[in-house]
Every structure is written in C-alpha cells, then in structure tokens.
Design an enzyme around this catalytic site. Structure first.
Site, PDB file in Angstrom:
ATOM      1  N   ALA A 267      24.500  17.994   7.951  1.00 18.24           N
ATOM      2  CA  ALA A 267      25.077  18.673   6.788  1.00 18.24           C
ATOM      3  C   ALA A 267      24.228  19.888   6.450  1.00 18.24           C
ATOM      4  O   ALA A 267      23.153  20.069   7.013  1.00 18.24           O
ATOM      5  CB  ALA A 267      25.116  17.732   5.595  1.00 18.24           C
ATOM      6  N   MET A 268      24.740  20.708   5.528  1.00 15.37           N
ATOM      7  CA  MET A 268      24.025  21.937   5.168  1.00 15.37           C
ATOM      8  C   MET A 268      24.134  22.188   3.674  1.00 15.37           C
ATOM      9  O   MET A 268      25.209  22.133   3.092  1.00 15.37           O
ATOM     10  CB  MET A 268      24.616  23.110   5.971  1.00 15.37           C
ATOM     11  CG  MET A 268      23.998  24.446   5.646  1.00 15.37           C
ATOM     12  SD  MET A 268      22.231  24.482   6.083  1.00 15.37           S
ATOM     13  CE  MET A 268      21.634  25.636   4.846  1.00 15.37           C
ATOM     14  N   ASN A 270      24.146  24.694   1.585  1.00 12.66           N
ATOM     15  CA  ASN A 270      24.550  25.986   1.010  1.00 12.66           C
ATOM     16  C   ASN A 270      24.719  25.873  -0.505  1.00 12.66           C
ATOM     17  O   ASN A 270      25.298  24.918  -0.997  1.00 12.66           O
ATOM     18  CB  ASN A 270      25.883  26.423   1.600  1.00 12.66           C
ATOM     19  CG  ASN A 270      25.947  26.199   3.081  1.00 12.66           C
ATOM     20  OD1 ASN A 270      25.166  26.767   3.824  1.00 12.66           O
ATOM     21  ND2 ASN A 270      26.837  25.318   3.522  1.00 12.66           N
ATOM     22  N   HIS A 302      20.284  13.987   0.014  1.00 11.01           N
ATOM     23  CA  HIS A 302      19.391  14.981   0.627  1.00 11.01           C
ATOM     24  C   HIS A 302      19.894  16.403   0.375  1.00 11.01           C
ATOM     25  O   HIS A 302      19.143  17.263  -0.103  1.00 11.01           O
ATOM     26  CB  HIS A 302      19.278  14.698   2.131  1.00 11.01           C
ATOM     27  CG  HIS A 302      18.403  15.639   2.875  1.00 11.01           C
ATOM     28  ND1 HIS A 302      17.113  15.337   3.247  1.00 11.01           N
ATOM     29  CD2 HIS A 302      18.622  16.900   3.319  1.00 11.01           C
ATOM     30  CE1 HIS A 302      16.587  16.367   3.884  1.00 11.01           C
ATOM     31  NE2 HIS A 302      17.484  17.340   3.950  1.00 11.01           N
ATOM     32  N   GLU A 303      21.156  16.648   0.686  1.00  8.62           N
ATOM     33  CA  GLU A 303      21.679  18.015   0.528  1.00  8.62           C
ATOM     34  C   GLU A 303      21.686  18.411  -0.948  1.00  8.62           C
ATOM     35  O   GLU A 303      21.366  19.542  -1.298  1.00  8.62           O
ATOM     36  CB  GLU A 303      23.083  18.149   1.123  1.00  8.62           C
ATOM     37  CG  GLU A 303      23.210  17.741   2.584  1.00  8.62           C
ATOM     38  CD  GLU A 303      22.168  18.333   3.508  1.00  8.62           C
ATOM     39  OE1 GLU A 303      21.674  19.444   3.251  1.00  8.62           O
ATOM     40  OE2 GLU A 303      21.827  17.664   4.510  1.00  8.62           O
ATOM     41  N   HIS A 306      18.265  19.422  -2.185  1.00  7.53           N
ATOM     42  CA  HIS A 306      17.861  20.760  -1.745  1.00  7.53           C
ATOM     43  C   HIS A 306      18.178  21.815  -2.813  1.00  7.53           C
ATOM     44  O   HIS A 306      17.611  22.908  -2.782  1.00  7.53           O
ATOM     45  CB  HIS A 306      18.614  21.154  -0.465  1.00  7.53           C
ATOM     46  CG  HIS A 306      17.900  20.797   0.810  1.00  7.53           C
ATOM     47  ND1 HIS A 306      16.565  21.047   1.018  1.00  7.53           N
ATOM     48  CD2 HIS A 306      18.359  20.250   1.971  1.00  7.53           C
ATOM     49  CE1 HIS A 306      16.229  20.651   2.248  1.00  7.53           C
ATOM     50  NE2 HIS A 306      17.303  20.156   2.843  1.00  7.53           N
ATOM     51  N   GLU A 325      12.084  20.744   3.899  1.00  9.49           N
ATOM     52  CA  GLU A 325      12.625  19.567   4.584  1.00  9.49           C
ATOM     53  C   GLU A 325      11.771  18.314   4.388  1.00  9.49           C
ATOM     54  O   GLU A 325      12.299  17.240   4.105  1.00  9.49           O
ATOM     55  CB  GLU A 325      12.854  19.860   6.071  1.00  9.49           C
ATOM     56  CG  GLU A 325      13.910  20.938   6.346  1.00  9.49           C
ATOM     57  CD  GLU A 325      15.270  20.656   5.691  1.00  9.49           C
ATOM     58  OE1 GLU A 325      15.501  19.517   5.242  1.00  9.49           O
ATOM     59  OE2 GLU A 325      16.094  21.591   5.623  1.00  9.49           O
TER      60      GLU A 325
HETATM   61  N1  B3K Z   1      18.986  22.453   6.325  1.00 10.52           N
HETATM   62  C1  B3K Z   1      19.955  21.878   7.207  1.00 10.52           C
HETATM   63  C2  B3K Z   1      19.576  21.949   8.640  1.00 10.52           C
HETATM   64  C3  B3K Z   1      19.907  23.233   9.280  1.00 10.52           C
HETATM   65  C4  B3K Z   1      19.673  23.169  10.767  1.00 10.52           C
HETATM   66  C5  B3K Z   1      19.850  24.490  11.384  1.00 10.52           C
HETATM   67  N2  B3K Z   1      19.763  24.474  12.828  1.00 10.52           N
HETATM   68  C6  B3K Z   1      20.261  20.460   6.863  1.00 10.52           C
HETATM   69  C7  B3K Z   1      19.246  19.753   6.088  1.00 10.52           C
HETATM   70  O1  B3K Z   1      18.138  19.526   6.490  1.00 10.52           O
HETATM   71  O2  B3K Z   1      19.536  19.405   4.969  1.00 10.52           O
HETATM   72 ZN    ZN Z   2      17.265  19.182   4.641  1.00 10.37          ZN
END
Ligand code: B3K
Ligand code: ZN
Length: 882
Positions: A267-268, A270, A302-303, A306, A325
């Site tokens: 996942a990401m 954003n 987790h996301e 962030h 991370e």
């Molecule tokens: N930050 C993203 C990971 C991105 C990976 C790019 N190749 C997911 C995470 O750690 O939450």
């Molecule tokens: Zn992460």
C-alpha cells in the site's frame, strides 16, 4: 557482466540542499489511458540556502511538449532535455515555469508513475515515480502545495480523486467532466496521487479528539463492494489509537482509500488518498483468512500512521527512509499488539525478523538502517529499513521508558512539523526530551550486521551472588570490516527452582528493583553484572521480549530449556526457549541423519509438547505458536552448510513422530476446538482456529484415511476461508485423487475472485510433492495467471522460490534455472518486481558446493544480459561480488 555502464552509485555524503524550491504546483491532467496530457505550473524560487546554478528537473519516459518561463515559451535552445533531466540556466530568483508533457499509462508495466490497472487509472510515486508524470525536482526535501485538476470522459471515469479536499468540479458539453483537488499541506512529490475509475464507494465518518468530523471513504471495483467493512473498521481503530497512543489527530476533512489489483507492494500512504493493493485491504470471511484480516488491520494502520510519521514530518533524502518506515512499523506493531495479543504480536514480529532480516544482514545485500549508498532506491525498501528499523525505535522506547518516549515523539512532531528531516533529528528529539546521551546508540543506524550476544552465568554459593557476563561482537558486512560496540539494552529476569521470580538487585544497590524484569545496558565488548542476595542458584532469563535485535548464544542444555519453556514469566522467552529446544534437537537429528544413524525423537520433547497440549486452553494462540516447528529456511540458516534434503527429511520425521505419540491429544483438542459458528474476527476465535488448524496439520502427517476425511469434512463445512484454506494446504500434500478434486472444486467455486485465486496458486506453489515445478510452469499458462500482475507473480513464483526450499533447491538445479528465466522476463516488464524475486538467491553461498555452483550459474545467466534494469543490476552484481 555485459552492462555497458553500471548504474551510478548515490552517496549520502554527497547530499546537498535543493538549489530551487517549489512554492505551489498546479497540475492539470487530461486523462486517457493511451495518452494523457499533463500540464504543470510551478511557482518556484531560488533556495537562499542552496548552491545556486542551473535548475535541474527530473523526468523519465516523458514526451515534452512545451516549456514556458514567466509566460514566454522557451525555444529548444533555451533548455537541455535528456532522457532523465530537463535543465534550464539563467533563471531569476522567483519565476513561474509551465511544462506540458505527454505520458502513456497503458504502456506502463513498471507500475511506477501513472498506470492503468484493470478499469482504474492510478499512480505510484514513491520513491521516484513522479518524474514519470512530469519534470520536477523529484526529491523528498522539496515540499510544495499541490492543486490538481483532473479531466476525463465522465461515463468511463465518473470518479476522479487526488490528495486533499475537493474544491470544485464541472462538466463539459462533450461528455467530459473535471474535478479540482487542493491539498493545503505542503508535501514532497512522492506523496502525490491520483485515481480515476468507475468505482463503488463505501463511506463512514470519524470524529477526531478535537471534535472534527472526518469523512472516510473506501473506493473499490463494484464486484468487491462486500469486502470493505473490515478496512473501514481498522481505519477508525487506527485513527483513535494514534490519538491515544501518540496524541496525533487527523488533519484533513476527508480520508480516502482505493483498492487496485496491480500494485508493486502492499500500500502507499499518499496524503489523504492511500492506495492499496487489493489483497491488503479487501476482506470478507468467505474470501479472506484470519491472517489476511490481521494483516489488513495492520497495513491500514501503518499507512494511516504515516500521516504524521512520514507525511507531516518527512525524510530529507532516501537514506533516511527508516525515519518514516522503521518508526511507522514500530507504531503499527504497537497498534496490533494493543488491539490483539501483545505476546503473540511480539513472537510473530521477532520470528519474521529472524527469518528474513537476519538473513539479509548475513548476506551480500547487508546494509545499515541508514545506508551510506545505493544504486536503485527501490531496492532499499528492505526488512532492514522496515523491521530492523522498527526494532531500533523500540530500543529507544526501552531506553527512554514509555512516558519518556512519548515526550520524545511529541517533541519530534512539534519541532519538525512540515519539515524533511533525518534519523539524527529523530534520535536528538528522544535524547533531548529525556536528557539521555544516545551518541553510542547511533551505531544501530550506521553499522550493518546482526550483533552476537554471548551470555555466561557464574553463581557463587558462599556469596549468594550471580555474575552475568555479557559479551558482544558483530560480523563484518560488505564495506564494513570492523564494528564498534553497540549500546544493547538487555532485559533480564531471574528464576528460582520452583519457577518463582527472584529479586533483581545489583552490587551496590540497597534493595531490589520493583518487578521481575530489569534492563542491563551493555556498552562495552564485555561487561559483568553481579546480582546479590540470591540464596539459590537462579536461572537467567535473558533478552526478555527480545529487547534487542541480536543473536543470542547461551549455553543451556535441553533440560534447562524445557524448564524455561514451562516456567519463564516472560511469554516471549517461554516461546523462545521452546524454539531453541526444537532447533537443538532438530540439528542433532540432522547430524545423525547425515551419518546414516536411526533417528529417535527425545522423550523430553514429546513430554514438553504433551504438557503444552494439556494446558492448551490457558493461552491457545501462544500454544499454537509453541507447537510450530522452526521453518526449513530458518533451520538452514543455523547450519554452517545448509543441507536442504536432510532438513526436510528430519523436520518431517520429527513432526510425524510427535503426531504419532501425541495423536490422542491432538485429536481431542481438535474436536474440542472444531466448532461451526458464524465467523468473527476477534482474538479468542482467531486463537481457536489457529490452534485447531495446527492440530490438523500434525494429524495429517499420519497419512491415515481418517485424517484425510477429517480434513475434507472441515473443508466441506467451512464457512470461512481460514478453515477452508488450512484444509486445502494440507490436502495438496496428499498424493491421491482427493488432491486434484479439492483443487478443482476450489477453483470452480472461487475463479471469479482474484484474491482467492492467488491463494489457490500459492497452495500449489508450496506443495512438497514431486512435480511441483512442472505444475507451476503449467499454471503460468492458466488464464488466472499473468506475469504482469505482481500479486500473481508473488503468489506463484515468489512463494515457490522462497518458501518451498525442498523443491526450489532441487538437485538438478531446475528451480534456479526457472527463477533466472522468470527474472529476466520480468525485468522487461517490471524491474521492481524482478529485483524482489532475486531475494530467493540471497543466501546462495550457504549451500553445498554443487548447489552454489548451480545458483552462481543462474545468477550469472541474469548478469550476462546486456540491458538489465538498475534494480536487477544492483542486486545481481552485489550477490556475485567476492
Ligand atoms: N511507503 C510505501 C512503500 C513505497 C515503496 C516504493 N518502492 C509503503 C509503506 O511503507 O507504507
Ligand atoms: Zn511505510
């Protein structure tokens, strides 16, 4: 290696602040999968703290249409455009730059930048995907305020999303429509996202601690609309937990999650618009296992976390990746521990760290939590950055104490809100808020390798003292031949003959400390700690809760391990004593197997397991873990030369012998736990299913028809994927007609569901029956499989190569050859996924000479390709380096 030019190595030491800053970005997308037009308007200024010089914007695979400076279109002579850069000289201190580029989402199989997944257009920009959308200073320390306008055909793309809040929308007469999004929080480009598609939306809301109402939305393909509840609930749990545990409140009016089928990782994060791999967010009892539910809760957390640890406070450069991370993994682990079982969470986290990260630290890609250099940053989203990074933050919490750690994180967030910072800044905040000196601790960020901790105890009966000698060392890793001693927090307890906790009082202390555990700080290569007032010889329980990510050596015979397994008040160490006992016995039997002796499982082990089974009702989830033998890969890592065949034979033998002797107990416990009731995701039911299926896995080693019937009956009655899949996994290892029937009927039932079909691929990839590789090759021709879909690749190829050692390491080298071919094919489509798959070769030097030769040949076959991606090039060249 034929590669004409090795990719460039980037060094932390070369970091320079950006020469230009971006105040605002105004992006316009004319969306079309074949051809999307991107117009970008940047309000920029020279960075007063920068070095000056030309403006260098990053850009890859872009078709440049125009560049306009302060309203004047530039001629081609006024800029320099290469395949990775746009360079403009002689700029004023402040200026407006407008750039129009064209991109082709349909052609994008690397899944970086803007791409087409199923019926969805979506983006992935971390780490360096934004440069595949437009020319931009694509680095995390350039923060800007984004406004994004999306235009597309309304019938095909009714939903169009970007970061922040929707501020305007409208329609054109030709059937197209537009939506404008504004994100008030300055952010680096890697947090940009857009999504378009015909999506179903499930909505909810959350009231924050200051009473603001936040709209929560999950967008999915309409066929998945029944799979959103769990993620939405997890999101609300995460939002509330972050308020309570870290004082962090959400900061926009809306938070969106989108599920897509083609995604390089989980996942990401954003800003305000998290994009998820469908497999990491969608769940229903019929289609997702308990493990899936658990993982989804943790990834959604987790996301979301962030939003503060990563987005509000971001990284200065990619060497600082673990700043966001490691800290965020530590936060999601604490969240899962608080919502479920802390003991089980710790065991599972450590088990994964040891299996994966210790192997990485002992291999050719070993790197510090804060690396000094890289070729391709995508290769550094590793278990070291994530999981070891989380352990490092956890140690900071141990050193500062719960309240002190919270003071430290409060200071960190307050001081650095809106900034792009370093791991040093994080450590400084913890240090200053607690008046600690963490200079030595910083070595956890800069030195690679797993430290080895040796413990020795000497009891002095006359003095009633116990002297504990702690020694540390750390093996050399690539580029780091010598290591300085680490600051290692070692949590210890003392246990008396009756299993009671003994007082913890060191020389010079007037009384014992409160509680049954205390933390010793090891700072030298060797140190003694003497405990006093001990009328009986205690047993030392050391590294409780796995207080530091080290390899522990402690001379303990099987009887002592059995005692600790039964009596240690630290649940982690009870489990760990059991694992050590298993390992000792398995390694001893492997040696006997190699010398051709007859194998006998020691009675002590059977007795221990019998006792555990008799007490199963006390902590069923822990019992399931205590009954689980160490994996074949982990056993391989404990041997000087990994003997795949002996490990497989002996591990299977031990499991079967235990099942034979303890059959009645396993059967009774199974029956007791096997209740058909509506599925619920809660700790008690999870534990019950996990223990039940562990019992079934022992019973199935007996190869008795009655057990096969039991397994088939469980599958037939199952109202949830956990029980169904547990059965299927076991049946695929039974050589008989039931196997094919079970696989076929499973596929018939679930062929419409991608997540479930991936599970069907995985069970076949993990089968230990002969012919597995042949079956995998034919599955790759199945309509359910595509090499372009990362989940398919991971489910079939990845699982086979990483988690089926007895087949992958087939003597004839066919597994290695197969993987090399797949990596070469994948590299053309998706370098990140290709490079990931190389991980199966990480430990290639630990096998016997024949296998080493074959693996080396497979690696060389990859290396000999002339047009490798930097991703694959970096890893393959490091694996082959002397
Ligand atoms: N930050 C993203 C990971 C991105 C990976 C790019 N190749 C997911 C995470 O750690 O939450
Ligand atoms: Zn992460």
């Amino acid at each position: 290696m034929n590669a004409p030019l090795a990719p460039q190595t980037i060094y932390l030491a070369d970091y320079q602040v950006p020469a230009y800053l971006v105040k605002t970005v105004d992006l316009h997308f004319d969306l079309d999968p074949a051809q999307t037009l991107v117009s970008s308007k940047l309000e920029m200024m020279r960075n007063p703290a920068g070095q000056g010089g030309a403006l260098k914007l990053d850009g890859e695979q872009l078709q440049l249409h125009s560049v306009t400076l302060n309203g004047q279109r530039l001629s081609e002579a006024e800029y320099d455009c290469t395949d990775s850069r746009l360079v403009i000289d002689s700029l004023p201190d402040e200026f407006t730059l407008e750039i129009v580029t064209e991109i082709q989402p349909d052609q994008n199989t690397a899944l970086e930048g803007l791409y087409h997944s199923g019926q969805i257009l979506c983006t992935q920009c971390e780490a360096e995907g934004f440069r595949r959308i437009t020319y931009y200073p694509d680095r995390p320390d350039v923060l800007a305020v984004f406004t994004v306008t999306l235009t597309a055909d309304k019938a095909q793309w009714p939903i169009m999303l970007s970061n922040g809040n929707q501020v305007a929308s409208g329609e054109f007469e030709d059937g197209r429509h537009w939506v404008c999004w504004h994100d008030p929080h300055p952010k680096p480009a890697y947090l940009f996202a857009l999504v378009a598609g015909d999506l179903y939306c499930q909505q909810d809301s959350f009231t924050t601690m200051s009473g603001r109402q936040v709209t929560l939305q999950i967008f999915v393909d309409p066929e998945n609309k029944a799979k959103c509840d769990h993620a939405l609930l997890s999101l609300k749990q995460a939002m509330q937990w972050d308020e309570q545990a870290f004082g962090r409140e959400y900061d926009l009016d809306i938070f969106m999650i989108v599920a897509v089928n083609d995604f390089n990782m989980g996942a990401m994060e954003n800003k305000g618009l998290n994009i998820f791999n469908a497999a990491c967010v969608l769940a229903s009892p019929e289609t997702a296992t308990d493990d899936d539910f658990y993982t989804i809760q943790s990834i959604v957390g987790h996301e979301y976390f962030h939003n503060w640890s990563g987005n509000r406070v971001t990284c200065r450069d990619w060497f600082q990746l673990s700043l966001k991370e490691g800290f965020t993994v530590m936060r999601d682990q604490s969240f899962s521990a608080d919502l479920n079982s802390a003991a089980v969470q710790r065991i599972d986290d450590v088990d994964m760290l040891r299996r994966m990260q210790f192997a990485e630290d002992a291999g050719p890609m070993a790197h510090p939590v804060r690396p000094d250099s890289y070729m391709e940053i995508s290769n550094f989203y590793t278990v070291t950055i994530y999981e070891k990074g989380a352990e490092v933050v956890r140690m900071l919490k141990t050193l500062a104490g719960d309240a002190g750690f919270r003071r430290g994180t409060d200071l960190y967030f307050a001081r650095h809100d809106g900034q792009a910072v370093t791991t040093d800044d994080f450590v400084s905040a913890i240090e200053e808020a607690n008046d600690l000196d963490l200079a030595q601790f910083q070595r956890w960020y800069t030195q690679a390798g797993t430290p080895e901790l040796t413990v020795e105890c000497n009891y002095n009966q006359a003095e009633k003292t116990l002297t504990v000698t702690l020694q540390q060392s750390c093996p050399a890793t690539p580029g780091q031949p010598e290591k300085q001693p680490f600051l290692i927090p070692v949590a210890v307890g003392l246990i008396g003959e009756q299993g009671q906790s003994l007082p913890l009082q060191l020389t010079d202390e007037t009384q014992p400390i409160d509680g049954d555990t205390r933390v010793l700080l090891l700072t030298e290569n060797q140190q003694n700690f003497t405990f006093i007032n001990l009328p009986e010889r205690p047993k030392l329980s050391v590294l409780r809760g796995f207080s530091a990510p080290v390899k522990l050596t402690q001379q303990r015979d099987n009887a002592e391990l059995a005692f600790m397994m039964a009596n240690d008040s630290d649940s982690f160490n009870r489990w760990d004593a059991g694992q050590t006992l298993f390992i000792n016995i398995l390694l001893a039997l492997i040696a006997e197997y190699q010398s051709g002796s007859t194998l006998v499982v020691p009675e002590l082990l059977t007795d221990q397991l019998a006792a555990i089974l008799d007490n199963a009702s006390v902590e069923p989830a822990l019992t399931a873990r205590m009954l689980t033998l160490p994996s074949e890969n982990y056993l391989a890592a404990q041997m000087a030369v990994a003997d795949v065949d002996a490990i497989h034979a002996v591990r299977s033998f031990v499991k079967r012998s235990l099942a034979v002797t303890l059959k009645i107990r396993f059967e009774n416990l199974y029956q007791q736990l096997h209740q058909i009731k509506p599925y619920e995701f809660n700790a008690a039911d999870l534990a019950q299913r996990s223990l039940k299926n562990t019992c079934l896995s022992y019973l199935m080693t007996l190869t008795e028809p009655v057990q096969v019937e039991r397994c088939l009956a469980q599958m037939a009655q199952a109202n949830n994927m956990t029980d169904l899949l547990a059965g299927l996994r076991l049946i695929v290892d039974v050589d008989g007609p039931q196997r094919q029937q079970a696989l076929e009927s499973f596929y018939q039932q679930w062929q419409h569901d991608r997540q479930v079909v991936d599970k069907w691929l995985t069970v076949q990839a993990l089968s230990t029956l002969p012919g597995t590789l042949t079956n995998i090759k034919s599955l790759m021709q199945h309509p359910a499989f595509s090499l372009k879909n990362p989940n398919n690749v991971r489910a079939l190829i990845g699982q086979f190569c990483r988690n089926n050692p007895s087949q992958f390491h087939a003597r004839d080298g066919s597994g290695y050859q197969f993987l090399a071919e797949q990596i070469i094919a994948l590299d053309k489509l998706n370098p990140q996924v290709a490079a990931r798959q190389l991980g199966a070769f990480n430990s290639w030097r630990r096998y016997n000479a024949d296998r080493q030769k074959q693996m080396q040949a497979a690696l060389q076959m990859i290396a000999d390709k002339s047009d490798l991606s930097p991703d694959v090039y970096e890893i393959v060249s490091k694996y082959l380096a002397d």
